[in-house]
Design an enzyme around this catalytic site. Sequence first.
Site: not given
Ligand code: GUN
Length: 285
Positions: A53, A97, A122
Site C-alpha cells: 500500500k 490493518q 476501507d
Molecule cells: N486485512 C486483510 N484485508 C484487509 C483489508 O482489506 N483492509 C484491512 N484494513 N485489513 C485487511
Amino acid sequence: MAKILEGKEFATAIKENVRKKVEEIKEKYKISPALAVIIVGNNPASEVYVRNKHKACEDLGIVSKVIELSESVSKDELLAKIDELNGDKNIHGILVQLPLPEGIVKSESEILNRIDPKKDVDGFHPVNVGKMVTGENALLPCTPAGCIRMMELAGIEIEGKNAVVIGRSNIVGKPMLHLLLQKNATVTLCHSKTKNLKEMTKQADILVAAVGKPKFVTADMVKEGAVVIDVGINRIAPKKLVGDVDFDAVKEVAGFITPVPGGVGLLTVAMLMENVVRAFELQGV
Ligand code: GUN
C-alpha cells in the site's frame, strides 16, 4: 479453456486514472491526498500488505504515513491515535490493518467505528456499510469493489446473472453480496453451514470464492463458462500462495478465471488508492 483475468492489467488502468486525479488535486489545491495506515504488531502477511500500500501511494503521488504500533498497545492508545488522525486535516484516509493482535481483537468493531466515516478508506465503518446497502454514495470496501470493477473493465455483464458468493466475512463476502445485488445480479451467499453447496455453485454464472481454504472450489462445482473470481490468499509453503480455487482444473471449465497471486489482490490496492482520492473529495478540502 477460460480466459485468465490478469489483475495487473486492470490495476494499472485504475492507478493511472488515480495518478491523473492526484496531479489535478495538487495543481488545484497545492496539497497531496494522504493516507495513514496503522499496523499493530508484526504479522508477516500484514507487513507485506502494508508495504504494498505504501509503495502504491509513493508511485501515485499520494502521501503515505505508516504508523507501527507494538503488539502490546492498549485499545485506548490505539483509539487516541485514531482520534489524532481524525483531527489531522492533512490526513484524508485512515486504515487500520487487520487482523489485530489477540490483546485487542475483541475491540475490533469499537476501533474501526472510531475512524471518521469520511476518512474510512476501507469502507468498514457502519455509516459506510449502511450507505452501501441502501445504494448511497459511500466509500466501498476495496476487495469486493475491485472484483466488480474487474468484471466491468473486462466487459462481463452482471445484470440478471446468477451470482454465488462463498464466504460471509464482513470484509469480502457480505459486501460482495450487496455490490452484486446493486448491479442487478440474483445473489446467493453460501457459507460453512450451507447444505448442498455444490448444487448452489453449479447454478452460478458468477462464482466468487472467499473462503480461506486452499483449492476449496473444484472443477465439479463450477458451471461451464462461469466467471470464477478467487479472493483467497492461502500460504501453503513459505514461498507458495494459492487461492480458494483449484485453478488448473477449474480453468478447463470456467469462461473467465482470476489467478492467485496476480488476480484480484492487485485490484484491492488500486481501489484503496481510488478511495483515498474519493475521501479527499468527500472532505471538501
Ligand atoms: N486485512 C486483510 N484485508 C484487509 C483489508 O482489506 N483492509 C484491512 N484494513 N485489513 C485487511
